[in-house]
Design an enzyme around this catalytic site. Sequence first.
Site, mmCIF file in Angstrom:
data_model
loop_
_atom_site.group_PDB
_atom_site.id
_atom_site.type_symbol
_atom_site.label_atom_id
_atom_site.label_comp_id
_atom_site.label_asym_id
_atom_site.label_seq_id
_atom_site.Cartn_x
_atom_site.Cartn_y
_atom_site.Cartn_z
ATOM 1 C CG HIS A 37 5.724 -134.877 -0.817
ATOM 2 N ND1 HIS A 37 4.652 -134.397 -1.517
ATOM 3 C CD2 HIS A 37 5.417 -134.700 0.500
ATOM 4 C CE1 HIS A 37 3.734 -133.938 -0.683
ATOM 5 N NE2 HIS A 37 4.166 -134.122 0.542
ATOM 6 C CB THR A 64 -3.682 -132.390 -0.082
ATOM 7 O OG1 THR A 64 -2.298 -132.535 0.272
ATOM 8 C CG2 THR A 64 -4.542 -133.151 0.917
#
Length: 645
Positions: free
Chosen positions: A290, A240
């Site tokens: 993901h 992130t």
Amino acid sequence: MALPASAVRAFEPPPQPERGAPACTTCPRRHSRVEAELAASRPGSVAASVCAGPPRGVSHGFNSGPLLEKTRKAPSSLAGAACAPLFALLSRGRRRRMHVLRRRWDLGSLCRALLTRGLAALGHSLKHVLGAIFSKIFGPLASVGNMDEKSNKLLLALVMLFLFAVIVLQYVCPGTECQLLRLHAFSSPVPDPYRSEDESSARFVPRYNFTRSDLLRKVDFDIKGDDLIVFLHIQKTGGTTFGRHLVRNIQLEQPCECRVGQKKCTCHRPGKRETWLFSRFSTGWSCGLHADWTELTSCVPSVVDGKRDSRLRPSRWRIFQILDAASKDKRGSPNTNAVANSPSSTKARNTSKSGKNFYYITILRDPVSRYLSEWRHVQRGATWKASLHVCDGRPPTSEELPSCYTGDDWSGCPLKEFMDCPYNLANNRQVRMLSDLTLVGCYNLSVMPEKQRNKVLLESAKSNLKHMAFFGLTEFQRKTQYLFEKTFNMNFILPFTQYNTTRASSVEISEEIQKRIEGLNFLDMELYSYAKDLFLQRYQFMRQKDHQEARRKRQEQRRFLKGRLLQTHFLSQGQGQSQNQNQNQSQNPNPNASQNLTQNLMQNLTQSSSQKENRESPKHNPGKEQNDSTSNGANDYIGSVEKWR
């Protein structure tokens, strides 16, 4: 109507003072101390003593009774009436308030007088001390009479210098921590920001042998063309933070447009409405939440070819159609080797039908820290239910991938329960997300034995990681930034920050639990050791290459300056010879001298032209020189690796 006696006395003219005594025409406080002392020194002068009042700094209301006894016993009542003629006409309350105010004023005057006299005495004593010191030091050089004047000037100069230093310090360094006060910053050299980020020893000893092509990573990324960076985001690896760096902290001709309150940013190519970055913060989870290596390599080419505008996110059934079509194309191909299916060896994985080049990047992390961080994240309620886990055109069944919990989430899960689940995807997550799952039958564990399956997955993950355009490590933020900038020739605005304290580091575990976590993630441990060795060798190779390039530029600059000096020397020498020849011709004309002069000038011109050609030859053929320099750098580096071994 009869007036009181006090009022009558108030309106009477004031009596004349005695001869020789000063006139009491105003308040006694306004007389100077010298006049009061002169009046008190004359015997028999009662009016003068009354008008002079107490000494300066002593009030009538502050323990002044004994000092005024003689004044109160004086037989002359006219003197007191003359000093305060209208005080008796005031009311009792006002007189009391005026008395209180006078006492306060006298007390403040006393404090100010004491402070002034104390500072004066301190300055006087300091002056004498400094005078004594300087008289001992400079006694033979100066007279005693001039020492007071010199000490005063020196003291004033020191005080002014101190005040100036304080003002400059407060202006330059207003904070509590000042860089100028850190003396070690001046004494010690500036440390290398890329060295010992993980608090380990700076010396690195490689374990694996890599070729020059494995170590040299320099991508000719064309952001204005059709190149695309694909970010494979593994959970709890710092992806992130790195993804935000890609959209907010990178120098571009057309920066990404990020709006407040929105996670996604618009990253278009200069002059086009196409994206150059395929990641969570630019295109969203276009291939699923993901998505792993198997999903991305099958989904990204179809998604990019199927829609020009990257802001449109395909639906769930559209993703299944894309992955199903990609799996059918793959089943039709004869290649089943992990290396053959890697994007570095197969152009079908590197390019799309429209000719776009895909450069895959990812971030890895220490397996134990990543495992603990994921456990803490699951404790807070994270599930990643939206992950598709599509492989070979279909998601896994409930029998192939059972769930570890029965409720909506696994919040509040203890660490022992998290480790006891045999179907937990946190185990060896990095190997599973970087390998090609179609080589082992996706999530069907009955296709091959477990030992063979683990070996194939590990080799596939290593091969895919090695042939990626770039990968970084969470424990080496500055080195990750350096390698990315060197690989893609793109610079970040601000340097990366290395955070040594995380949620995983705050978890205290015993040595037994740590060994069990390492056993559950034994494939990730092997992959991380391989990745760390490759990462550090790439960093060492690139640094050595930069040093060689800087040395080569310095040598070229010295050659250029030397050539300029020689050229100016030859030109000046030729001009001097021409002047001498002209003078000789004017005196004794000789045709052979002119021929010699022309020959010398031609030789100088040919030498200067040859020097220019030598300087311009690297510019016309930079590839050969670069290859030679890189080959020399690779040979030097590999030789140093052999020495380390």
